[in-house]
Design a protein around this motif. Structure first.
Motif, PDB file in Angstrom:
ATOM      1  N   MET A   1      -0.018  -5.144   0.605  1.00 61.94           N
ATOM      2  CA  MET A   1       0.089  -3.706   0.505  1.00 61.94           C
ATOM      3  C   MET A   1       1.550  -3.266   0.651  1.00 61.94           C
ATOM      4  N   PHE A   2       2.265  -3.843   1.612  1.00 63.86           N
ATOM      5  CA  PHE A   2       3.661  -3.501   1.816  1.00 63.86           C
ATOM      6  C   PHE A   2       4.524  -4.640   1.320  1.00 63.86           C
ATOM      7  N   ASP A   3       5.706  -4.302   0.866  1.00 61.75           N
ATOM      8  CA  ASP A   3       6.639  -5.289   0.356  1.00 61.75           C
ATOM      9  C   ASP A   3       7.075  -6.200   1.503  1.00 61.75           C
TER      10      ASP A   3
ATOM     11  N   GLN B   1       3.785  -4.823  11.138  1.00 60.36           N
ATOM     12  CA  GLN B   1       2.710  -4.947  10.142  1.00 60.36           C
ATOM     13  C   GLN B   1       1.422  -4.319  10.665  1.00 60.36           C
TER      14      GLN B   1
ATOM     15  N   ASN C   1      -0.437  -1.121   8.959  1.00 59.03           N
ATOM     16  CA  ASN C   1      -1.816  -1.241   8.484  1.00 59.03           C
ATOM     17  C   ASN C   1      -2.698  -0.115   9.011  1.00 59.03           C
TER      18      ASN C   1
ATOM     19  N   VAL D   1      -1.399   4.168   0.568  1.00 59.89           N
ATOM     20  CA  VAL D   1      -1.803   3.314  -0.542  1.00 59.89           C
ATOM     21  C   VAL D   1      -0.577   2.571  -1.060  1.00 59.89           C
ATOM     22  N   SER D   2      -0.836   1.497  -1.767  1.00 60.39           N
ATOM     23  CA  SER D   2       0.275   0.734  -2.339  1.00 60.39           C
ATOM     24  C   SER D   2       0.890   1.509  -3.495  1.00 60.39           C
ATOM     25  N   ARG D   3       2.079   1.134  -3.862  1.00 64.16           N
ATOM     26  CA  ARG D   3       2.779   1.778  -4.977  1.00 64.16           C
ATOM     27  C   ARG D   3       1.974   1.600  -6.265  1.00 64.16           C
ATOM     28  N   GLU D   4       1.400   0.410  -6.437  1.00 63.31           N
ATOM     29  CA  GLU D   4       0.620   0.142  -7.646  1.00 63.31           C
ATOM     30  C   GLU D   4      -0.590   1.067  -7.724  1.00 63.31           C
ATOM     31  N   GLU D   5      -1.280   1.234  -6.590  1.00 66.23           N
ATOM     32  CA  GLU D   5      -2.436   2.134  -6.559  1.00 66.23           C
ATOM     33  C   GLU D   5      -2.012   3.564  -6.876  1.00 66.23           C
TER      34      GLU D   5
END
Length: 85
Positions: A1-3, A38, A42, A47-51
């Motif tokens: 989720m995170f880089d 982390q 959490n 949300v993730s960047r992709e989401e």
């Protein structure tokens, strides 16, 4: 989720900022810092960047479709009002 790279950077910055006696406690201090960060990340409602990018595209397509439907509705209302005359 995170880089993971960014997480590593933050953990390293925190580790570097610690006083030397704390650093001397062991090599796993950085790992513990990373785990705490982390864990806290959490817990956040993010949300993730992709989401985010996917949902942005869905929203844009939905907005486009809504605009088309509004135009069609206006057109149909105009036709209906002309027939009533």
């Amino acid at each position: 989720m995170f880089d993971p790279k960014k997480l590593e950077q933050v953990a390293k910055q925190i580790h570097d900022a610690m006083p030397q006696p704390v650093k001397d406690l062991g090599a796993d201090v950085e790992q513990k810092v990373r785990q705490v960060i982390q864990g806290q990340l959490n817990k956040l409602d993010v949300v993730s960047r992709e989401e985010f990018d996917v949902q942005t595209q869905v929203l844009l397509r939905t907005r486009e479709k809504l605009t088309q439907l509004e135009a069609k509705l206006t057109e149909l209302e105009d036709k209906l009002s002309q027939q009533d005359k």
